[in-house]
Design a protein around this motif. Structure first.
Motif, mmCIF file in Angstrom:
data_model
loop_
_atom_site.group_PDB
_atom_site.id
_atom_site.type_symbol
_atom_site.label_atom_id
_atom_site.label_comp_id
_atom_site.label_asym_id
_atom_site.label_seq_id
_atom_site.Cartn_x
_atom_site.Cartn_y
_atom_site.Cartn_z
ATOM 1 N N VAL A 68 0.834 -1.196 0.000
ATOM 2 C CA VAL A 68 0.000 0.000 0.000
ATOM 3 C C VAL A 68 0.872 1.252 0.000
ATOM 4 O O VAL A 68 1.821 1.349 0.795
ATOM 5 C CB VAL A 68 -0.914 -0.006 1.243
ATOM 6 N N PRO A 69 0.600 2.221 -0.878
ATOM 7 C CA PRO A 69 1.358 3.482 -0.842
ATOM 8 C C PRO A 69 1.307 4.109 0.549
ATOM 9 O O PRO A 69 0.260 4.108 1.200
ATOM 10 C CB PRO A 69 0.650 4.344 -1.890
ATOM 11 N N TYR A 70 2.436 4.652 0.964
ATOM 12 C CA TYR A 70 2.572 5.160 2.323
ATOM 13 C C TYR A 70 2.039 6.579 2.453
ATOM 14 O O TYR A 70 2.388 7.458 1.654
ATOM 15 C CB TYR A 70 4.041 5.112 2.743
ATOM 16 N N MET A 71 1.191 6.791 3.463
ATOM 17 C CA MET A 71 0.679 8.110 3.828
ATOM 18 C C MET A 71 -0.052 8.798 2.676
ATOM 19 O O MET A 71 0.002 10.010 2.526
ATOM 20 C CB MET A 71 1.818 9.013 4.327
ATOM 21 N N LYS A 72 -0.763 8.004 1.864
ATOM 22 C CA LYS A 72 -1.536 8.583 0.762
ATOM 23 C C LYS A 72 -3.032 8.577 1.049
ATOM 24 O O LYS A 72 -3.824 8.976 0.201
ATOM 25 C CB LYS A 72 -1.245 7.818 -0.537
ATOM 26 N N GLY A 73 -3.427 8.110 2.237
ATOM 27 C CA GLY A 73 -4.817 8.172 2.630
ATOM 28 C C GLY A 73 -5.609 6.934 2.256
ATOM 29 O O GLY A 73 -5.201 6.139 1.393
ATOM 30 N N PRO A 74 -6.771 6.750 2.879
ATOM 31 C CA PRO A 74 -7.567 5.541 2.664
ATOM 32 C C PRO A 74 -8.136 5.406 1.258
ATOM 33 O O PRO A 74 -8.276 4.292 0.753
ATOM 34 C CB PRO A 74 -8.690 5.651 3.713
ATOM 35 N N GLU A 75 -8.452 6.509 0.592
ATOM 36 C CA GLU A 75 -9.051 6.397 -0.744
ATOM 37 C C GLU A 75 -8.073 5.738 -1.713
ATOM 38 O O GLU A 75 -8.432 4.818 -2.459
ATOM 39 C CB GLU A 75 -9.449 7.791 -1.263
ATOM 40 N N ILE A 76 -6.827 6.177 -1.699
ATOM 41 C CA ILE A 76 -5.816 5.579 -2.571
ATOM 42 C C ILE A 76 -5.488 4.162 -2.118
ATOM 43 O O ILE A 76 -5.369 3.242 -2.938
ATOM 44 C CB ILE A 76 -4.557 6.462 -2.615
ATOM 45 N N ALA A 77 -5.353 3.956 -0.816
ATOM 46 C CA ALA A 77 -5.012 2.628 -0.303
ATOM 47 C C ALA A 77 -6.018 1.576 -0.750
ATOM 48 O O ALA A 77 -5.652 0.458 -1.125
ATOM 49 C CB ALA A 77 -4.932 2.664 1.224
ATOM 50 N N GLN A 78 -7.297 1.929 -0.726
ATOM 51 C CA GLN A 78 -8.354 0.962 -1.023
ATOM 52 C C GLN A 78 -8.764 0.941 -2.494
ATOM 53 O O GLN A 78 -9.462 0.018 -2.923
ATOM 54 C CB GLN A 78 -9.586 1.291 -0.174
ATOM 55 N N ARG A 79 -8.338 1.921 -3.274
ATOM 56 C CA ARG A 79 -8.838 2.070 -4.646
ATOM 57 C C ARG A 79 -8.725 0.799 -5.488
ATOM 58 O O ARG A 79 -9.679 0.413 -6.168
ATOM 59 C CB ARG A 79 -8.128 3.229 -5.346
ATOM 60 N N PRO A 80 -7.575 0.093 -5.500
ATOM 61 C CA PRO A 80 -7.483 -1.068 -6.395
ATOM 62 C C PRO A 80 -8.024 -2.369 -5.818
ATOM 63 O O PRO A 80 -8.055 -3.388 -6.507
ATOM 64 C CB PRO A 80 -5.973 -1.184 -6.636
#
Length: 315
Positions: free
Chosen positions: A47-59
């Motif tokens: 998961v990309p670091y410190m990019k927020g839940p929207e980006i973390a969960q997007r894929p």
């Protein structure tokens, strides 16, 4: 899909990580609009670091073949809401071992800066004022660590030279350590009245959401310092504001609820509060430790061995 044909999504270019196994297909994705490949072909998602839940969960919804989801944070609350989108049997791993040093350093910095009046000194320097005075020391204080996992233990390691009167520990389960007993959350009513400094380093989950509410804060003694390096949601912000504005308690916060703290929020200018912008793990110590963790985890994954730091497995 076998490990030897698996796509691995990394938030660092693979050539920047020493020790990666050669029999995996590494794709770089740090949260950009375009995916580096088909999410369905991803077997190991970092998961990309410190990019927020929207980006973390997007894929996640498209990751039908994923076997491991790896965060680079100690907390997993930014990923957890999306776990229901994944197939059964996916292992969610956190970054235990990556953030202990940095977060423990910041914890001590927040405690010392708050007790010794550093915010006032900075304001005084801005105004060319010599603000001498008499300030509290950490020495002889009683400290309570709420959340005694690897970060809580690292914090106590760094408290050891400061001549604290005592350090009490609280975690989900009672146990005994070389330094003394670890209490459960049920023991907080008895421990809080004796704590001059209360450090929050607990994960955010249903049992800790809003844990530090009006009753918790009321049990702390007058003049006590609350230090939050956990998650903002562990603290009821309205209840904390009430105690700060009355002048009864002090706080040093690396995390807030809401976060980021918006302009105009009363917490910015509440008395006796020091705020840092969620930088507990954001130091030069992060990348080398994160890359060592990924190399070790992916070596195990490629060899078909159990990965470490598994927090939960989807059902």
């Amino acid at each position: 899909m076998t490990a030897t044909t698996a796509d691995v999504w990394l938030p660092f270019p693979a050539e920047e990580i020493d020790g990666l196994p050669e029999d995996l297909n590494y794709l770089f994705w740090d949260g950009g609009t375009e995916y580096p490949g088909n999410p369905a072909d991803c077997a190991y998602y970092v998961v990309p670091y410190m990019k927020g839940p929207e980006i973390a969960q997007r894929p996640l919804a498209a990751m039908s073949g994923v076997q491991v989801v790896q965060t680079l944070s100690a907390g997993i609350d930014h990923v957890e809401p999306g776990l229901g989108l994944l197939p059964a049997g996916v292992r969610l791993c956190n970054a235990k071992g990556v953030h202990e040093a940095s977060t423990a350093e910041l914890t001590l910095a927040l405690i010392l800066a708050s007790l010794r009046g550093f915010p006032g000194f900075v304001h005084g320097q801005d105004k060319e004022e010599w603000r001498s005075g008499f300030y509290p020391a950490l020495a002889d204080k009683s400290v309570l660590i709420v959340g005694y996992g690897s970060i809580g233990s690292a914090i106590e390691d760094r408290l050891a030279p400061f001549e604290c009167a005592r350090v009490a520990r609280v975690a989900r389960s009672a146990r005994t350590t070389a330094r003394g007993p670890v209490h459960t959350l049920d023991d907080l009513p008895a421990l809080l009245p004796e704590a001059d400094v209360v450090i929050l380093s607990t994960p955010l989950n249903p049992s800790t959401q809003g844990l530090v509410g009006a009753d918790f804060l009321a049990a702390m003694p007058d003049g006590a310092l609350l230090v939050n390096v956990a998650r903002g949601g562990v603290v009821d912000t309205k209840a904390l504001l009430s105690e700060l504005e009355s002048g009864r308690l002090r706080a040093a916060l690396d995390v807030t609820d809401p976060e980021p703290l918006p302009q105009g929020h009363p917490l910015w200018h509440a008395p006796n509060v020091l705020i840092t912008p969620h930088v507990g793990g954001s130091t030069s110590a992060f990348e080398p430790r994160a890359k060592r963790l990924l190399a070790a985890q992916l070596t195990r994954f490629a060899a078909g061995e159990p990965v470490r730091n598994v927090v939960t497995t989807t059902g």
